[in-house]
Design a protein around this motif. Structure first.
Motif, PDB file in Angstrom:
ATOM      1  N   UNK A  37      57.413  76.688 -36.816  1.00 26.37           N
ATOM      2  CA  UNK A  37      56.621  77.936 -36.952  1.00 26.37           C
ATOM      3  C   UNK A  37      57.374  79.026 -36.181  1.00 26.37           C
ATOM      4  N   UNK A  38      57.542  79.128 -34.413  1.00 29.09           N
ATOM      5  CA  UNK A  38      58.639  80.156 -34.297  1.00 29.09           C
ATOM      6  C   UNK A  38      60.083  80.578 -35.147  1.00 29.09           C
ATOM      7  N   UNK A  39      60.245  79.654 -36.147  1.00 29.51           N
ATOM      8  CA  UNK A  39      61.155  80.424 -37.038  1.00 29.51           C
ATOM      9  C   UNK A  39      60.536  80.923 -38.192  1.00 29.51           C
ATOM     10  N   UNK A  40      58.931  80.800 -39.004  1.00 25.18           N
ATOM     11  CA  UNK A  40      59.115  81.510 -39.444  1.00 25.18           C
ATOM     12  C   UNK A  40      58.130  82.355 -39.228  1.00 25.18           C
ATOM     13  N   UNK A  41      58.137  82.905 -38.271  1.00 25.75           N
ATOM     14  CA  UNK A  41      57.397  83.661 -37.334  1.00 25.75           C
ATOM     15  C   UNK A  41      58.361  84.903 -37.127  1.00 25.75           C
ATOM     16  N   UNK A  42      59.510  84.676 -37.035  1.00 25.18           N
ATOM     17  CA  UNK A  42      60.384  85.720 -36.555  1.00 25.18           C
ATOM     18  C   UNK A  42      60.378  85.178 -34.767  1.00 25.18           C
ATOM     19  N   UNK A  43      59.998  84.539 -34.249  1.00 20.38           N
ATOM     20  CA  UNK A  43      60.186  84.557 -32.870  1.00 20.38           C
ATOM     21  C   UNK A  43      60.862  83.750 -31.883  1.00 20.38           C
ATOM     22  N   UNK A  44      62.512  83.051 -31.968  1.00 24.97           N
ATOM     23  CA  UNK A  44      62.795  81.956 -31.808  1.00 24.97           C
ATOM     24  C   UNK A  44      63.473  82.465 -30.671  1.00 24.97           C
ATOM     25  N   UNK A  45      62.793  83.318 -30.003  1.00 23.74           N
ATOM     26  CA  UNK A  45      63.624  83.948 -28.392  1.00 23.74           C
ATOM     27  C   UNK A  45      62.100  83.822 -27.797  1.00 23.74           C
ATOM     28  N   UNK A  46      61.476  83.372 -28.088  1.00 21.35           N
ATOM     29  CA  UNK A  46      60.213  83.552 -27.870  1.00 21.35           C
ATOM     30  C   UNK A  46      60.392  81.997 -26.615  1.00 21.35           C
ATOM     31  N   UNK A  47      60.483  81.795 -25.673  1.00 26.17           N
ATOM     32  CA  UNK A  47      60.133  80.194 -24.996  1.00 26.17           C
ATOM     33  C   UNK A  47      59.474  79.638 -25.334  1.00 26.17           C
ATOM     34  N   UNK A  48      59.756  78.312 -25.861  1.00 26.44           N
ATOM     35  CA  UNK A  48      59.810  77.229 -26.615  1.00 26.44           C
ATOM     36  C   UNK A  48      58.723  76.650 -25.430  1.00 26.44           C
ATOM     37  N   UNK A  49      57.407  76.236 -25.917  1.00 27.01           N
ATOM     38  CA  UNK A  49      55.813  75.673 -24.963  1.00 27.01           C
ATOM     39  C   UNK A  49      56.217  74.787 -24.501  1.00 27.01           C
ATOM     40  N   UNK A  50      55.569  74.509 -23.394  1.00 31.10           N
ATOM     41  CA  UNK A  50      55.453  72.841 -23.012  1.00 31.10           C
ATOM     42  C   UNK A  50      54.493  72.417 -23.053  1.00 31.10           C
ATOM     43  N   UNK A  51      54.780  71.383 -24.387  1.00 30.89           N
ATOM     44  CA  UNK A  51      53.740  70.770 -24.601  1.00 30.89           C
ATOM     45  C   UNK A  51      54.495  69.420 -25.102  1.00 30.89           C
ATOM     46  N   UNK A  52      53.268  68.655 -25.186  1.00 32.97           N
ATOM     47  CA  UNK A  52      53.972  66.395 -25.319  1.00 32.97           C
ATOM     48  C   UNK A  52      54.971  67.200 -27.126  1.00 32.97           C
ATOM     49  N   UNK A  53      54.218  67.624 -27.701  1.00 31.82           N
ATOM     50  CA  UNK A  53      55.276  67.826 -28.595  1.00 31.82           C
ATOM     51  C   UNK A  53      56.509  68.978 -29.211  1.00 31.82           C
ATOM     52  N   UNK A 112      70.696  64.058 -30.459  1.00 31.30           N
ATOM     53  CA  UNK A 112      69.679  63.806 -31.973  1.00 31.30           C
ATOM     54  C   UNK A 112      68.497  64.752 -31.805  1.00 31.30           C
ATOM     55  N   UNK A 113      68.133  66.170 -32.448  1.00 30.85           N
ATOM     56  CA  UNK A 113      67.420  66.717 -31.696  1.00 30.85           C
ATOM     57  C   UNK A 113      66.528  66.318 -33.116  1.00 30.85           C
ATOM     58  N   UNK A 114      65.412  66.315 -32.385  1.00 31.25           N
ATOM     59  CA  UNK A 114      63.607  66.267 -33.382  1.00 31.25           C
ATOM     60  C   UNK A 114      63.356  67.506 -34.105  1.00 31.25           C
ATOM     61  N   UNK A 115      62.370  66.575 -34.659  1.00 33.11           N
ATOM     62  CA  UNK A 115      61.822  68.155 -35.814  1.00 33.11           C
ATOM     63  C   UNK A 115      60.956  69.195 -34.549  1.00 33.11           C
ATOM     64  N   UNK A 116      60.532  69.510 -34.420  1.00 24.77           N
ATOM     65  CA  UNK A 116      58.977  70.593 -33.758  1.00 24.77           C
ATOM     66  C   UNK A 116      58.560  71.138 -34.836  1.00 24.77           C
ATOM     67  N   UNK A 117      57.578  70.702 -34.683  1.00 26.13           N
ATOM     68  CA  UNK A 117      56.310  71.964 -35.895  1.00 26.13           C
ATOM     69  C   UNK A 117      56.217  73.877 -35.232  1.00 26.13           C
ATOM     70  N   UNK A 118      56.008  73.761 -33.479  1.00 20.85           N
ATOM     71  CA  UNK A 118      56.186  74.333 -32.912  1.00 20.85           C
ATOM     72  C   UNK A 118      57.536  75.152 -32.895  1.00 20.85           C
ATOM     73  N   UNK A 119      58.658  74.717 -32.964  1.00 22.57           N
ATOM     74  CA  UNK A 119      59.588  75.386 -33.265  1.00 22.57           C
ATOM     75  C   UNK A 119      59.919  76.227 -34.775  1.00 22.57           C
TER      76      UNK A 119
END
Length: 249
Positions: free
Chosen positions: A215-231, A206-213
């Motif tokens: 945003x990476x999709x919308x800005x064309x940065x999916x291969x950018x590292x996923x930030x280490x944040x609580x969210x 079960x893969x949760x929604x992430x606003x940060x991910x």
């Protein structure tokens, strides 16, 4: 060589196939492992979703590979896109502005040669399949040839309806149902995980929604590292879990 080397990611339209495929490739590269990300979609080439154009080392096309009468490892390497900031990931896909009619129509034999060639040159292969199996030879063959298939479904009625319409196709013995892992993707707080599992007949992930991910999709940065944040903590955990289980790391 790994028991599981090639993973196909498939699901309904807009189920997050490119996002999850990119994040799995990023997870492998983050631990120093080399991966090839094969993008099958020719209707809307996903390359612009991965990194900004300025971060591409070169711009080569999947179409140039599939247009060749004979596909070998050298041709694949010559037409793989490399990244300036990540030497562990190579990308093979159509370029922005190209479509299924930009190059000559290819055959199942040529698609098979491509997949076999990738096995010869890559430690790990992640294939971002298109949703439409009826007219996409490469995606269909990828589902057959891959060691494992990650089947994504979004938690909405349209995605569930699409999956239901495709299940009779996937039930064919050539797709080897035993190698298919089901994942509910982009699960939001309004969704009931219990209901989703009931509809799907159980899920492996079960893969949760992430606003940060998103945003990476919308800005064309999916291969950018996923930030280490609580969210993003739970999202990162599930991606790590999928990578470990699929590739037996």
């Amino acid at each position: 060589m790994h028991d599981n080397q090639m993973l196909a990611v498939w699901g309904s339209p807009s189920s997050g196939k490119t996002t999850i495929a990119a994040k799995l490739a990023g997870e492998l590269s983050g631990s120093g492992r080399d991966a090839v990300l094969l993008l099958c979609d020719t209707d809307a080439p996903p390359l612009p979703l991965l990194v900004p154009p300025t971060e591409l080392e070169n711009e080569k096309s999947l179409g140039s590979i599939l247009a060749a009468a004979r596909i070998n490892e050298t041709l694949i390497l010559q037409n793989a896109i490399t990244l300036k900031k990540n030497r562990h990931i190579s990308v093979i896909g159509m370029l922005k502005g190209e479509n299924a009619f930009t190059y000559p129509k290819y055959t199942a034999d040529q698609a098979k040669q491509l997949l076999d060639g990738l096995r010869s040159i890559a430690d790990y292969i992640i294939i971002d399949c298109s949703a439409h199996l009826s007219d996409d030879v490469l995606s269909t063959l990828a589902l057959i040839e891959s060691d494992c298939v990650l089947r994504l479904i979004n938690c909405d009625l349209k995605s569930i309806s699409y999956l239901s319409s495709q299940l009779p196709l996937l039930a064919d013995s050539k797709f080897k149902v035993e190698k298919q892992l089901k994942a509910a993707n982009n699960l939001k707080s309004i969704h009931s995980g219990e209901n989703i599992e009931q509809v799907l007949g159980g899920v492996s992930f079960t893969i949760p929604h992430s606003d940060i991910i998103e945003q990476q999709y919308l800005t064309g940065e999916l291969l950018k590292n996923t930030p280490v944040k609580r969210e993003t903590k739970e999202f990162r955990r599930v991606i790590e879990e999928i990578t470990a289980e699929v590739f037996e790391l």
